[in-house]
Design an enzyme around this catalytic site. Structure first.
Site, PDB file in Angstrom:
ATOM      1  N   HIS A  39      -5.662 -21.022 -28.884  1.00 17.95           N
ATOM      2  CA  HIS A  39      -7.116 -20.879 -28.946  1.00 17.95           C
ATOM      3  C   HIS A  39      -7.728 -21.599 -30.152  1.00 17.95           C
ATOM      4  CE1 HIS A  39      -8.198 -18.244 -25.623  1.00 17.95           C
ATOM      5  NE2 HIS A  39      -7.047 -17.631 -25.812  1.00 17.95           N
ATOM      6  N   SER A  53      -6.352 -13.870 -28.968  1.00 13.71           N
ATOM      7  CA  SER A  53      -7.168 -14.120 -27.782  1.00 13.71           C
ATOM      8  C   SER A  53      -8.081 -12.962 -27.391  1.00 13.71           C
ATOM      9  CB  SER A  53      -6.273 -14.497 -26.604  1.00 13.71           C
ATOM     10  OG  SER A  53      -5.277 -13.520 -26.413  1.00 13.71           O
ATOM     11  N   LYS A  77      -6.925 -25.194 -22.668  1.00 13.84           N
ATOM     12  CA  LYS A  77      -8.148 -24.531 -23.093  1.00 13.84           C
ATOM     13  C   LYS A  77      -9.171 -25.571 -23.570  1.00 13.84           C
ATOM     14  CE  LYS A  77      -5.842 -20.186 -23.409  1.00 13.84           C
ATOM     15  NZ  LYS A  77      -4.738 -19.494 -24.036  1.00 13.84           N
TER      16      LYS A  77
HETATM   17  C1  LIG Z   1      -3.536 -19.084 -23.319  1.00 14.41           C
HETATM   18  C2  LIG Z   1      -2.479 -18.871 -24.337  1.00 14.41           C
HETATM   19  C3  LIG Z   1      -1.194 -19.397 -24.146  1.00 14.41           C
HETATM   20  C4  LIG Z   1      -0.799 -20.059 -22.858  1.00 14.41           C
HETATM   21  O1  LIG Z   1      -1.345 -21.314 -22.708  1.00 14.41           O
HETATM   22  P1  LIG Z   1      -1.423 -21.986 -21.251  1.00 14.41           P
HETATM   23  O2  LIG Z   1      -1.496 -23.431 -21.523  1.00 14.41           O
HETATM   24  O3  LIG Z   1      -2.622 -21.421 -20.577  1.00 14.41           O
HETATM   25  O4  LIG Z   1      -0.160 -21.596 -20.538  1.00 14.41           O
HETATM   26  C5  LIG Z   1      -0.280 -19.253 -25.163  1.00 14.41           C
HETATM   27  N1  LIG Z   1      -0.598 -18.611 -26.316  1.00 14.41           N
HETATM   28  C6  LIG Z   1      -1.817 -18.075 -26.519  1.00 14.41           C
HETATM   29  C7  LIG Z   1      -2.127 -17.399 -27.809  1.00 14.41           C
HETATM   30  C8  LIG Z   1      -2.799 -18.179 -25.533  1.00 14.41           C
HETATM   31  O5  LIG Z   1      -3.993 -17.639 -25.735  1.00 14.41           O
END
Ligand SMILES: *Cc1c(COP(=O)(O)O)cnc(C)c1O
Length: 394
Positions: free
Chosen positions: A211, A183, A242
């Site tokens: 992502h 990320s 996302k």
């Molecule tokens: C954003 C993210 C999460 C968490 O996801 P949410 O649905 O926002 O709780 C988990 N793992 C990674 C790699 C992320 O970037």
């Protein structure tokens, strides 16, 4: 009311302020879009994870509104007691299909999907071999499991191999775990090497595609599809928060894993299930993904356009291979200045500084979406040029 017992937090906060590390979230007025209004200011929004522009898509909004009217605002219970609704069941079926897995289970977020699953499948005697840049939810799950945690240098499959060899013992389970797309840097895990290593050791392979879902691979199916290693890797994590545009997390894998998580995934057992409006929006998002795959092409086109522009100006975008575009500033203060000056120019790119990234590699992070028009991106590049010049970055 007791006095003073939390006073230590005041000095901790003062320390954060002093170091420029205190967080003061900006407030979004209206919808999450390519151009949006935060803190009373209209900006080009390069800060969201709304890759495909689904967060405010009319079909998702309509599906959510209809579900709220038909099924209510809340689910009223945890999944295992009375909170499993037809919409949840339908979404799990659809997501398993999307990921090419036997079954899938929905959690309230990607965070709880990760932490709940890692904690549920391992115990004290076991070992977790984890990339050093894996997401916080993986780290928390690893801690909750009480298994031994061994961390390998970023993307180093040979180091992971050595750690699995070193920690091998009779009856000991081993989990090799990686983000699909990282990320903060926007680079992609070396999945073919990692699955090969996991297979050789008989280790469980888990991929967190938060992502990557909706972004990488055929139809946005994720990292496994991107590399053509379908059927290898035991557990795929997806988020609905996302690219999918709503909220929620998913685990896809073999039916017995999913059955186990129904019994032992603590966020599934002890936290109320997703409201019907959210589940319905996610179902509509999967429909849009299927019917409008060109959104993903547009996302990548716009990403290339923006990155080419940054490179032509002389900016360093680090190891990025995806729409996550770090623009390296160096020192902490410089990244803060870059972000603030871009904001003043009407471009929203949050600063990412130590300890989230190594010292001296501070940056702003721009995330491109399919909704950004070439004109939006041209305008943002103009701001980058002016501010980057003023700061001596280009
Ligand atoms: C954003 C993210 C999460 C968490 O996801 P949410 O649905 O926002 O709780 C988990 N793992 C990674 C790699 C992320 O970037």
């Amino acid at each position: 009311m007791p006095q003073g017992s939390l006073d230590y937090l005041k000095s901790e906060l003062a320390g954060l302020e002093e170091a420029g590390l205190a967080i003061h979230p900006r407030v979004l007025e209206g919808e999450q879009r390519a151009r949006a209004r935060f803190d009373g200011r209209d900006v080009i929004n390069l800060a969201s994870n709304n890759y495909l522009g689904l967060a405010a898509h009319p079909r998702l909004k309509e599906a959510a509104a209809r579900a709220a009217r038909e099924y209510g605002a809340g689910s009223g219970a945890v999944r295992t007691i009375a909170g499993t609704m037809t919409l949840h069941a339908e979404l799990e079926r659809r997501f398993a299909e999307f990921k090419g897995a036997e079954a899938a289970i929905m959690f309230q977020s990607g965070f709880t999907a990760n932490s709940g699953t890692v904690a549920a499948i391992l115990s004290r005697e076991d070992v977790i071999v984890s990339d050093e840049l894996n997401h916080a939810s993986i780290i928390d799950g690893a801690r909750l499991s009480r298994a031994e945690i061994r961390v390998f240098p970023h993307k180093d499959a040979r180091a992971a191999d050595r750690l699995l060899e070193e920690t091998r013992a009779d009856g000991r389970r081993q989990l090799l775990i990686t983000d699909g797309v990282f990320s903060m840097d926007g680079d992609i895990a070396p999945l073919p090497d990692l699955v090969e290593v996991a297979e050789r050791h008989g280790a469980i392979m888990m991929i967190d595609d938060a992502h990557a879902s909706g972004v990488l691979g055929k139809g946005g199916k994720g990292t496994v599809s991107h590399f053509g290693v379908e059927g290898r890797g035991d557990i795929q994590v997806g988020t609905l928060s996302k690219a999918i545009g709503a909220l929620g997390g998913f685990i896809a894998g073999p039916a017995h894993l999913i059955e186990w998580l129904v019994n032992r995934g603590r966020p599934f057992l002890f936290s109320t299930s997703t409201p019907p409006a959210v589940a319905a929006a996610c179902l509509a998002a999967l429909d849009v993904l299927e019917e409008e795959p060109e959104r993903i092409d547009t996302l990548w086109e716009r990403t290339r356009f923006f990155k080419d522009g940054l490179h032509a100006l002389g900016f360093d975008t680090g190891a990025s291979e995806t729409p996550i575009t770090p623009v390296i500033a160096g020192e902490e203060r410089k990244a803060q200045d870059l972000s603030r000056m871009l904001w003043d120019e009407g471009v929203f790119t949050p600063p990412i500084v130590f300890p989230t990234v190594p010292k001296g590699r501070s940056r702003v992070r721009a995330i491109i979406t399919a909704e950004h028009t070439p004109a939006d991106l041209e305008e943002a590049l103009g701001a980058f040029e002016r501010v980057g010049g003023a700061l001596g970055l280009i």
